[in-house]
Design a protein around this motif. Structure first.
Motif, PDB file in Angstrom:
ATOM      1  N   CYS A   8     -12.324 -56.579 -17.655  1.00 14.30           N
ATOM      2  CA  CYS A   8     -12.980 -55.731 -16.656  1.00 14.30           C
ATOM      3  C   CYS A   8     -12.158 -55.755 -15.367  1.00 14.30           C
ATOM      4  CB  CYS A   8     -14.402 -56.227 -16.392  1.00 14.30           C
ATOM      5  SG  CYS A   8     -15.230 -55.339 -15.057  1.00 14.30           S
ATOM      6  N   CYS A  11     -14.522 -57.684 -12.353  1.00 17.73           N
ATOM      7  CA  CYS A  11     -14.866 -59.114 -12.380  1.00 17.73           C
ATOM      8  C   CYS A  11     -13.873 -59.949 -13.179  1.00 17.73           C
ATOM      9  CB  CYS A  11     -16.273 -59.313 -12.937  1.00 17.73           C
ATOM     10  SG  CYS A  11     -16.430 -58.886 -14.696  1.00 17.73           S
ATOM     11  N   VAL A  15     -14.205 -58.771 -22.151  1.00 16.03           N
ATOM     12  CA  VAL A  15     -15.361 -58.123 -22.779  1.00 16.03           C
ATOM     13  C   VAL A  15     -14.894 -57.311 -23.986  1.00 16.03           C
ATOM     14  CG1 VAL A  15     -16.708 -58.002 -20.654  1.00 16.03           C
ATOM     15  CG2 VAL A  15     -15.160 -56.135 -21.223  1.00 16.03           C
ATOM     16  N   LEU A  18     -15.502 -51.541 -22.395  1.00 18.83           N
ATOM     17  CA  LEU A  18     -15.572 -51.087 -21.004  1.00 18.83           C
ATOM     18  C   LEU A  18     -16.291 -49.738 -20.971  1.00 18.83           C
ATOM     19  CD1 LEU A  18     -11.974 -51.882 -19.648  1.00 18.83           C
ATOM     20  CD2 LEU A  18     -14.090 -53.131 -19.178  1.00 18.83           C
ATOM     21  N   TRP A  41     -10.315 -48.990  -7.265  1.00 19.34           N
ATOM     22  CA  TRP A  41     -10.907 -48.684  -8.566  1.00 19.34           C
ATOM     23  C   TRP A  41     -11.165 -47.188  -8.713  1.00 19.34           C
ATOM     24  CZ3 TRP A  41     -15.663 -46.588 -10.092  1.00 19.34           C
ATOM     25  CH2 TRP A  41     -15.994 -46.744 -11.441  1.00 19.34           C
ATOM     26  N   LEU A  47     -15.361 -50.210 -16.395  1.00 16.67           N
ATOM     27  CA  LEU A  47     -15.893 -51.499 -15.943  1.00 16.67           C
ATOM     28  C   LEU A  47     -16.882 -51.996 -16.990  1.00 16.67           C
ATOM     29  CD1 LEU A  47     -18.524 -51.043 -13.080  1.00 16.67           C
ATOM     30  CD2 LEU A  47     -17.773 -49.209 -14.546  1.00 16.67           C
ATOM     31  N   CYS A  48     -17.206 -53.295 -16.899  1.00 16.86           N
ATOM     32  CA  CYS A  48     -18.091 -53.879 -17.906  1.00 16.86           C
ATOM     33  C   CYS A  48     -19.557 -53.596 -17.567  1.00 16.86           C
ATOM     34  CB  CYS A  48     -17.862 -55.392 -18.022  1.00 16.86           C
ATOM     35  SG  CYS A  48     -18.444 -56.370 -16.626  1.00 16.86           S
ATOM     36  N   SER A  49     -20.437 -53.772 -18.550  1.00 16.18           N
ATOM     37  CA  SER A  49     -21.850 -53.459 -18.358  1.00 16.18           C
ATOM     38  C   SER A  49     -22.499 -54.402 -17.356  1.00 16.18           C
ATOM     39  CB  SER A  49     -22.590 -53.525 -19.693  1.00 16.18           C
ATOM     40  OG  SER A  49     -22.476 -54.810 -20.271  1.00 16.18           O
ATOM     41  N   CYS A  51     -21.163 -55.528 -14.574  1.00 15.37           N
ATOM     42  CA  CYS A  51     -20.888 -55.007 -13.232  1.00 15.37           C
ATOM     43  C   CYS A  51     -21.730 -53.764 -12.948  1.00 15.37           C
ATOM     44  CB  CYS A  51     -19.399 -54.695 -13.086  1.00 15.37           C
ATOM     45  SG  CYS A  51     -18.367 -56.178 -12.924  1.00 15.37           S
ATOM     46  N   ARG A  95     -25.802 -59.583 -12.966  1.00 17.21           N
ATOM     47  CA  ARG A  95     -24.704 -59.462 -13.928  1.00 17.21           C
ATOM     48  C   ARG A  95     -25.012 -60.194 -15.228  1.00 17.21           C
ATOM     49  NH1 ARG A  95     -19.873 -61.691 -10.407  1.00 17.21           N
ATOM     50  NH2 ARG A  95     -21.521 -63.196  -9.988  1.00 17.21           N
TER      51      ARG A  95
END
Length: 548
Positions: A8, A11, A15, A18, A41, A47-49, A51, A95
């Motif tokens: 990610c 963070c 993972v 994304l 960004w 991004l990951c879930s 975040c 998170r």
């Protein structure tokens, strides 16, 4: 071949997936906040879930999103939430949502509420323990009955994703998976036999469903010794094989602690009342059960919020129709209210005698307050039945952060980070009010020490007693108790790796002793690993050592 994990960009967590696609209109504020905090960004970076969950919750807090009835309900919070969402009132880290952690609920009965299944069906299996000795799974299209209310509420309080409130009233463990075991029979009884069968079912099937936590907001009928209780014996077996068991203590201040809450290694949860107010620094005690069990154990160990809790109104019930009608009426114009008709008001539970519009509107608002239906889909509830699943949800966060945590380590983390609340007797709150962020931080910082022995450990072969305490910040720790007249500078403990302190003393004569640890010549601390403790007379605990 192992699947390559992704990183990610926000963070830096590894993972599997994304997220790149967003509903731009509904999530514009979320995307804007992400870009403000992370100027480099772009949406195409993904991004990951976790975040996404974190920034969405942050936006909710900033925007002070209200259910539609907000202006008409007596708001108690300076932040103008009608009912504070549980994750916000406990200041949890959004998170972590208990992803990949399975919680088993042993309760009256369940409805597969949209908050559990609409966005993603997180219910692994739904079993009616009362219908067959083999506990055959039953049809998930369950009609809403009286038995469904309690179990549906506890599950959604713990793990609902807030589907019916646009994410506002989500549980702390909104990503956890669930196993549901119904134990209320057709006569409305929750018997020892069925609770026992449910616990045995968990014992037999926990590996198949990867069950790590059991929530028990139900109890046995009789307060007996855990040594003679089948319910307690099964609960202790579950703890032994690595499953954390959490139980509500009940709502009777003068009552007795019953199985399984009376069991030594079951985390018993009592309640507090924060009056639905984020600025309330001194919550009051809830009228939960507390005291000494038949075996001399002090319960509860922890307290959590037990009132002003957002819980679902069951789909397909008269109560749901009434809630929808009340919230429809409160939006009517004065003319529409007067023309609604006596039949409509009768369905809403309001006596209509040609009242003026203002009086009618007041009657609707009063009925909303009386029913606790603060939105068409949710009502506020109370009881330690809802404090227990809150604790389960926090444990799911810890297990998401470190799946290898044992029940003993989870107890140590929760008890050592709990906050003693002023103005509430120690015997009512145990180690104190659960602190989710502090507990999670302790796990993320790897402040969990693996030890071969519990504290205290009586080593009969060496004729010694070993005491341990973990404190990475202490410069000096000593052991004191009735066995050395509470001398503070005699039994100095030895500092080891990673903040683990240890001392061995010669084995004592048979008897019952009290002891504590003395930190940096200024702070007394009980042994959180020892389930035997007694009130010290100074709003704290003495740990108890029994030599038999």
């Amino acid at each position: 071949m192992l699947k390559e994990r992704l990183i990610c960009p926000l963070c830096s967590d590894a993972v599997d997936t994304l997220l790149f696609r967003f509903h731009i209109e509904s999530e514009r504020a979320v995307l804007q906040l992400i870009k403000e905090k992370n100027p480099g960004w772009a949406v195409n970076d993904g991004l990951c879930s976790r975040c996404v969950d974190y920034y969405q919750a942050t936006v909710l807090m900033q925007q002070l999103i209200l259910p539609e009835i907000g202006p008409y309900f007596p708001v108690k919070s300076v932040d103008d939430f009608v009912i504070l969402p549980t994750p916000i009132r406990l200041n949890t880290d959004p998170r972590y949502t208990g992803k990949a952690v399975t919680i088993c609920f042993i309760d009256s009965g369940f409805q597969l509420h949209p908050d559990l299944v609409a966005s993603q069906n997180r219910v692994k299996i739904h079993v009616d323990i009362t219908q067959s000795p083999n506990a055959i799974p039953f049809n998930d299209d369950v009609k809403a009955t009286g038995a469904c209310w309690h179990g549906t509420m506890t599950t959604v309080v713990c793990a609902g994703d807030g589907c019916k409130s646009n994410g506002l009233y989500r549980g702390i463990a909104s990503g956890a998976e669930l196993v549901l075991l119904k134990v209320q029979d057709e006569g409305g009884r929750i018997t020892t036999e069925n609770i026992t069968k449910a616990l045995q079912w968990v014992l037999d099937h926990h590996e198949c469903y990867n069950i790590k936590i059991v929530n028990m907001s139900v109890a046995d009928d009789e307060a007996i010794s855990y040594k003679n209780s089948t319910v307690d014996k099964l609960a202790e077996q579950l703890v032994t094989i690595g499953i954390t068991v959490v139980a509500a203590v009940g709502n009777d201040e003068t009552g007795s602690i019953k199985p399984p809450a009376n069991s030594p290694h079951v985390i018993a949860v009592g309640g507090i009342n924060d009056n639905n107010d984020l600025e309330n620094g001194n919550p009051a005690a809830y009228h939960s059960t507390y005291g000494t069990t038949i075996d001399g154990l002090m319960k509860p160990e922890l307290v959590a919020n037990s009132i002003w809790i957002a819980a679902p109104i069951l789909i397909g019930t008269e109560e749901k129709e009434k809630a929808e009608l009340l919230h429809k009426l409160v939006k009517y114009s004065d003319e529409a209210l007067q023309n609604a008709g006596n039949g409509v008001f009768r369905k809403a539970g309001i006596y209509y005698d040609g009242n003026e519009p203002m009086r009618l509107r007041d009657d609707v608002v009063q009925q909303i307050m009386a029913t606790k239906f603060f939105s068409p889909d949710y009502m506020h509830v109370d009881g330690t039945s809802f404090a227990a699943p809150i604790v389960c949800a926090v444990i799911a966060q810890l297990l998401e952060a470190n799946p290898l945590l044992t029940p003993k380590q989870i107890r140590q983390v929760l008890f050592s980070t709990a906050k003693q609340l002023p103005g509430i007797q120690t015997i009512r709150q145990g180690f104190g009010y659960i602190q989710p962020r502090q507990a999670l931080l302790k796990v993320l910082n790897n402040e969990i020490i693996m030890k071969q022995q519990d504290s205290p450990f009586i080593n009969h072969s060496n004729k010694t007693i070993e005491f341990y305490i973990h404190n990475s910040c202490a410069a000096k720790v000593s052991l004191a108790g009735t066995f050395n007249h509470w001398a503070q500078d005699v039994l100095l403990m030895e500092a080891g790796r990673d903040g683990l302190w240890k001392i061995e003393i010669p084995i004592l004569e048979k008897g019952r002793y009290h002891y504590k640890f003395f930190i940096d010549d200024k702070r007394w601390v009980e042994d959180v690993e020892n389930s035997l403790r007694e009130h010290d007379g100074f709003n704290g605990w003495n740990s108890v050592l029994e030599i038999i």
